[in-house]
Design an enzyme around this catalytic site. Structure first.
Site, short mmCIF file in Angstrom:
data_model
loop_
_atom_site.label_atom_id
_atom_site.label_comp_id
_atom_site.label_asym_id
_atom_site.label_seq_id
_atom_site.Cartn_x
_atom_site.Cartn_y
_atom_site.Cartn_z
N SER A 138 -9.99 63.33 94.06
CA SER A 138 -10.55 62.53 95.16
C SER A 138 -10.53 61.03 94.82
O SER A 138 -10.31 60.20 95.70
CB SER A 138 -11.95 63.00 95.52
OG SER A 138 -12.87 62.71 94.50
N LYS A 176 -0.99 65.74 69.87
CA LYS A 176 -1.30 64.61 70.76
C LYS A 176 -0.29 63.46 70.64
O LYS A 176 0.12 62.86 71.62
CB LYS A 176 -2.70 64.10 70.46
CG LYS A 176 -3.09 62.92 71.33
CD LYS A 176 -4.54 62.59 71.21
CE LYS A 176 -5.29 63.29 72.28
NZ LYS A 176 -6.66 63.08 72.46
N MET A 192 -9.43 64.62 81.92
CA MET A 192 -10.36 65.22 80.97
C MET A 192 -9.79 65.32 79.56
O MET A 192 -9.82 66.39 78.94
CB MET A 192 -10.79 66.59 81.48
CG MET A 192 -11.57 66.50 82.77
SD MET A 192 -12.81 65.18 82.73
CE MET A 192 -14.12 65.93 83.61
N ARG A 193 -9.25 64.22 79.07
CA ARG A 193 -8.63 64.20 77.77
C ARG A 193 -8.92 62.86 77.10
O ARG A 193 -9.08 61.85 77.81
CB ARG A 193 -7.12 64.28 77.99
CG ARG A 193 -6.42 65.22 77.12
CD ARG A 193 -5.06 65.53 77.70
NE ARG A 193 -5.04 66.84 78.28
CZ ARG A 193 -5.18 67.96 77.60
NH1 ARG A 193 -5.32 67.94 76.30
NH2 ARG A 193 -5.16 69.12 78.20
N HIS A 213 -16.48 56.87 85.04
CA HIS A 213 -17.30 57.93 84.47
C HIS A 213 -18.55 58.14 85.34
O HIS A 213 -19.18 57.17 85.76
CB HIS A 213 -17.71 57.57 83.04
CG HIS A 213 -18.49 58.65 82.37
ND1 HIS A 213 -17.88 59.78 81.85
CD2 HIS A 213 -19.82 58.80 82.18
CE1 HIS A 213 -18.83 60.57 81.36
NE2 HIS A 213 -20.00 60.01 81.55
#
Ligand code: GAR
Length: 207
Positions: free
Chosen positions: A13, A65, A90-91, A109
């Site tokens: 969103s 990573k 979300m990382r 956040h």
């Protein structure tokens, strides 16, 4: 052409609000790429509908990573990406991207940082019993939601609020705050933290 990439993992969103505002307000740089780390995310459908190219990167497809971010970096550089906006990504951003995009990565956040960093911030705030929580837009550094704060907006927690209800109120605020902050970044009204070393005032233009 210089442009912007949005990184998202979830419903998207905020991604959609950013794209809509960028078009409505004719930002000097366009959002030209969505990076998503979950193939099943709803954000991918939004990107399709909005006509924004997307790339799905699953860290598990790479050897860790660093390898993952190196691939990502190549794609971003090929696309002339100047800014990275995290919108429900979300990382934790690693050193490869942080080095290449120092003070060019911004996050939103769902709490008034430094309260309730990390995952499930809305739930954390409800569980704690705060009367006010809110939204923070901040620069991304090595830590988890620890980078310098750019702007914040409070949200009232009403008695009986569920996680879903509070999240809805928070996201409503996010959809206004995030595009407004990004516009100021693109037009130089908000400067990166390191600009202070040159005697410039990062708070200028915040109001
Ligand atoms: C947003 O509320 C964002 O602040 C939060 O995830 C949601 C994503 O919603 N981000 C974090 O919790 C980051 N730690 P969206 O996918 O609908 O934009």
């Amino acid at each position: 052409i210089l442009s912007i990439a949005v990184f998202a993992s979830g419903s998207g969103s905020n991604f959609e609000a950013l794209v809509n505002q960028s078009r409505r307000q004719h930002w000097p740089e366009d959002i030209t790429l969505l990076i998503c780390d979950r193939p099943e995310s709803q954000v991918l459908e939004r990107a399709k509908r909005l006509g924004i190219p997307s790339a799905v990167f699953r860290p598990s497809d790479y050897g860790g990573k660093e390898a993952y971010e190196k691939e990502l970096l190549t794609l971003l550089q090929e696309g002339g990406i100047q800014w990275i906006l995290l919108a429900g990504y979300m990382r934790i951003v690693g050193s490869v991207l942080l080095k290449a995009y120092r003070w060019r990565i911004v996050n939103i956040h769902p709490s008034l940082l430094p309260a309730f960093p990390g995952k499930n911030a809305v739930e954390q705030a409800l569980d704690y019993g705060v009367r006010w929580t809110g939204v923070t837009v901040h620069w991304v550094d090595e830590g988890i939601d620890t980078g310098p704060i750019i702007d914040q907006k409070p949200v009232l927690v009403e008695p009986g609020d569920t996680v879903e209800q509070l999240q809805k109120k928070i996201q409503f605020v996010e959809h206004h705050l995030y595009p407004a902050v990004v516009r100021k970044l693109l037009t130089g009204k908000i400067l990166p933290p390191d600009a202070e070393q040159h005697g410039e005032n990062k708070m200028e233009g915040l109001n």
